[in-house]
Scaffold this active site. Sequence first.
Site, PDB file in Angstrom:
ATOM      1  N   SER A 127       0.885  -1.086  -0.199  1.00 31.25           N
ATOM      2  CA  SER A 127       0.086   0.154   0.029  1.00 31.25           C
ATOM      3  C   SER A 127       0.605   1.324   0.118  1.00 31.25           C
ATOM      4  O   SER A 127       1.943   1.267   0.666  1.00 31.25           O
ATOM      5  CB  SER A 127      -0.926   0.046   1.445  1.00 31.25           C
ATOM      6  OG  SER A 127      -1.255   1.147   1.494  1.00 31.25           O
ATOM      7  N   TYR A 152      -1.966  -1.559  10.991  1.00 32.64           N
ATOM      8  CA  TYR A 152      -2.121  -2.006   9.578  1.00 32.64           C
ATOM      9  C   TYR A 152      -1.441  -1.656   8.706  1.00 32.64           C
ATOM     10  O   TYR A 152      -0.611  -2.527   7.853  1.00 32.64           O
ATOM     11  CB  TYR A 152      -3.578  -1.508   8.933  1.00 32.64           C
ATOM     12  CG  TYR A 152      -3.454  -1.642   7.795  1.00 32.64           C
ATOM     13  CD1 TYR A 152      -4.011  -2.733   6.825  1.00 32.64           C
ATOM     14  CD2 TYR A 152      -3.465  -0.376   6.983  1.00 32.64           C
ATOM     15  CE1 TYR A 152      -3.994  -2.741   5.541  1.00 32.64           C
ATOM     16  CE2 TYR A 152      -3.386  -0.464   5.669  1.00 32.64           C
ATOM     17  CZ  TYR A 152      -3.743  -1.444   4.737  1.00 32.64           C
ATOM     18  OH  TYR A 152      -3.659  -1.579   3.244  1.00 32.64           O
ATOM     19  N   LYS A 156       1.932  -3.634   6.453  1.00 31.57           N
ATOM     20  CA  LYS A 156       2.497  -3.697   5.158  1.00 31.57           C
ATOM     21  C   LYS A 156       3.958  -3.358   5.036  1.00 31.57           C
ATOM     22  O   LYS A 156       4.570  -4.082   4.099  1.00 31.57           O
ATOM     23  CB  LYS A 156       1.681  -2.550   4.377  1.00 31.57           C
ATOM     24  CG  LYS A 156       0.245  -2.940   4.279  1.00 31.57           C
ATOM     25  CD  LYS A 156       0.008  -4.057   3.489  1.00 31.57           C
ATOM     26  CE  LYS A 156      -1.344  -4.667   3.425  1.00 31.57           C
ATOM     27  NZ  LYS A 156      -1.589  -5.925   3.002  1.00 31.57           N
TER      28      LYS A 156
HETATM   29  C1  UD1 Z   1      -7.192   4.224   3.887  1.00 27.85           C
HETATM   30  C2  UD1 Z   1      -6.102   3.995   4.762  1.00 27.85           C
HETATM   31  C3  UD1 Z   1      -4.942   3.400   4.356  1.00 27.85           C
HETATM   32  C4  UD1 Z   1      -5.495   2.142   3.622  1.00 27.85           C
HETATM   33  C5  UD1 Z   1      -6.716   2.332   2.871  1.00 27.85           C
HETATM   34  C6  UD1 Z   1      -7.263   0.881   2.711  1.00 27.85           C
HETATM   35  C7  UD1 Z   1      -5.823   5.799   6.542  1.00 27.85           C
HETATM   36  C8  UD1 Z   1      -5.278   7.217   6.946  1.00 27.85           C
HETATM   37  N1  UD1 Z   1      -5.459   5.362   5.154  1.00 27.85           N
HETATM   38  O1  UD1 Z   1      -6.504   5.057   2.974  1.00 27.85           O
HETATM   39  O2  UD1 Z   1      -3.684   3.221   4.987  1.00 27.85           O
HETATM   40  O3  UD1 Z   1      -4.363   1.466   2.813  1.00 27.85           O
HETATM   41  O4  UD1 Z   1      -7.597   3.001   3.441  1.00 27.85           O
HETATM   42  O5  UD1 Z   1      -8.437   0.809   2.442  1.00 27.85           O
HETATM   43  O6  UD1 Z   1      -6.842   5.502   7.135  1.00 27.85           O
HETATM   44  N2  UD1 Z   1     -12.879  10.453   3.615  1.00 27.85           N
HETATM   45  C9  UD1 Z   1     -13.960  11.305   4.090  1.00 27.85           C
HETATM   46  N3  UD1 Z   1     -15.247  10.795   4.387  1.00 27.85           N
HETATM   47  C10 UD1 Z   1     -15.308   9.391   4.660  1.00 27.85           C
HETATM   48  C11 UD1 Z   1     -14.226   8.530   4.393  1.00 27.85           C
HETATM   49  C12 UD1 Z   1     -13.044   9.101   3.717  1.00 27.85           C
HETATM   50  O7  UD1 Z   1     -13.936  12.534   3.818  1.00 27.85           O
HETATM   51  O8  UD1 Z   1     -16.502   8.907   5.246  1.00 27.85           O
HETATM   52  C13 UD1 Z   1     -11.814  10.996   3.052  1.00 27.85           C
HETATM   53  C14 UD1 Z   1     -10.531  10.731   4.007  1.00 27.85           C
HETATM   54  O9  UD1 Z   1     -10.485  11.658   4.716  1.00 27.85           O
HETATM   55  C15 UD1 Z   1      -9.334  10.964   2.732  1.00 27.85           C
HETATM   56  C16 UD1 Z   1     -10.231  10.285   1.468  1.00 27.85           C
HETATM   57  O10 UD1 Z   1     -11.477  10.600   1.638  1.00 27.85           O
HETATM   58  O11 UD1 Z   1      -8.991  11.848   2.550  1.00 27.85           O
HETATM   59  C17 UD1 Z   1     -10.003   8.873   0.978  1.00 27.85           C
HETATM   60  O12 UD1 Z   1     -10.399   7.863   2.284  1.00 27.85           O
HETATM   61  P1  UD1 Z   1     -10.322   6.304   2.399  1.00 27.85           P
HETATM   62  O13 UD1 Z   1     -10.999   6.009   1.219  1.00 27.85           O
HETATM   63  O14 UD1 Z   1     -10.475   5.883   3.698  1.00 27.85           O
HETATM   64  O15 UD1 Z   1      -8.738   6.286   1.831  1.00 27.85           O
HETATM   65  P2  UD1 Z   1      -7.401   6.416   2.569  1.00 27.85           P
HETATM   66  O16 UD1 Z   1      -7.549   7.272   3.681  1.00 27.85           O
HETATM   67  O17 UD1 Z   1      -6.362   7.123   1.602  1.00 27.85           O
END
Ligand code: UD1
Length: 339
Positions: A127, A152, A156
């Site tokens: 990742s 997690y 990785k």
């Molecule tokens: C997250 C993990 C990453 C992991 C991946 C696995 C964190 C910090 N990172 O990635 O280590 O490999 O999931 O699936 O947790 N967001 C919102 N509202 C929501 C959900 C997400 O605003 O309800 C935003 C988050 O703040 C982020 C973006 O959407 O900026 C993407 O979020 P997400 O899909 O959870 O992915 P990562 O955070 O990049």
Amino acid sequence: MKQKIVVTGGLGFIGSHVVVELQNEGFEVIIIDNLSNSSEDVLEGIKAITGVQPLFEKLDLRDKSLVVDFFSRHHDIMGVIHFAASKAVGESVKLPLLYYENNLNTLIYILQELQKKESSNFIFSSSCTVYGQADTLPITEAAPIKEAESPYGNTKQIGEEIIHDTCKVLENLKAIALRYFNPIGAHDSVIIGELPIGTPQNLVPFITQTGIGLREELSVFGDDYPTEDGTCIRDYIHVVDLAKAHVAALKRLISGDNADNYEVFNIGTGKGSSVLEVISAFEAVSNQKLNYKIVERREGDVIAAYADTTKANNVLGWKPKLDLMDALSSAWKWEQRIK
Ligand code: UD1
């Protein structure tokens, strides 16, 4: 004779799409999955898309004796693609030992069996989380590994190190770690896709579930980040493109074209999108407004992460063909289908 590939976690979101691409390319697939976060119905889906039902063994890789037994029954395996792992960041903070056991013990048991073989090819699902908040964007594979934000993420990093160290002493083990950015979307047949259990933690499944009315509104985690619109930036890659990257990596290993017996590649699109951009792209493909509100930042989120994919483009000869709109459109069709 078809080349036989083991896909652990092959009934999961990414694994199932990889199985489809492998079968389309003429590989014979054996899936290992313990069904802890997946359904056996996915086998039917894979058959409906490819015309071939993959072999399946319901097996828990945490049981070493079962891993030993599996490899003693299958002598003709050309490669292993290892997805089986737990992946919820928040859960890993609460249950670190479960994550270390699930994600690392299983890896060690598989490598212990592979080291008994004359030669073997191994692909590890890593990742972009290993980079943390990178100092320079886009992120190349040379970017330093940052201290993990969660158990997690640590699994990785440690997983990569375990493979790398093993490759140093086992010349006949060839391995590639693929560092995924943010996989989203579904197969264009809309027969397989992501099936989050409980409340989705990731952005896109939360968006599609809100769009369909399963969730009242999306919480956008912070709009005061130092980005153009204040929301975080990620590199969202269509799961089918990601799946094809695995086939390219596997072919590189099998053909012996690899430069080193351990290599890493970033797998993303190279393009960063903010949360608000993803929302407005979703609104365009679904032809409706999305209910959302801005809330506090989520702990552990990095500001921006997107890939420099030059190495994968040049060395693997792989390039993503689908964009954010394609991915969101397939994710939306999938959500409508599973309703
Ligand atoms: C997250 C993990 C990453 C992991 C991946 C696995 C964190 C910090 N990172 O990635 O280590 O490999 O999931 O699936 O947790 N967001 C919102 N509202 C929501 C959900 C997400 O605003 O309800 C935003 C988050 O703040 C982020 C973006 O959407 O900026 C993407 O979020 P997400 O899909 O959870 O992915 P990562 O955070 O990049």
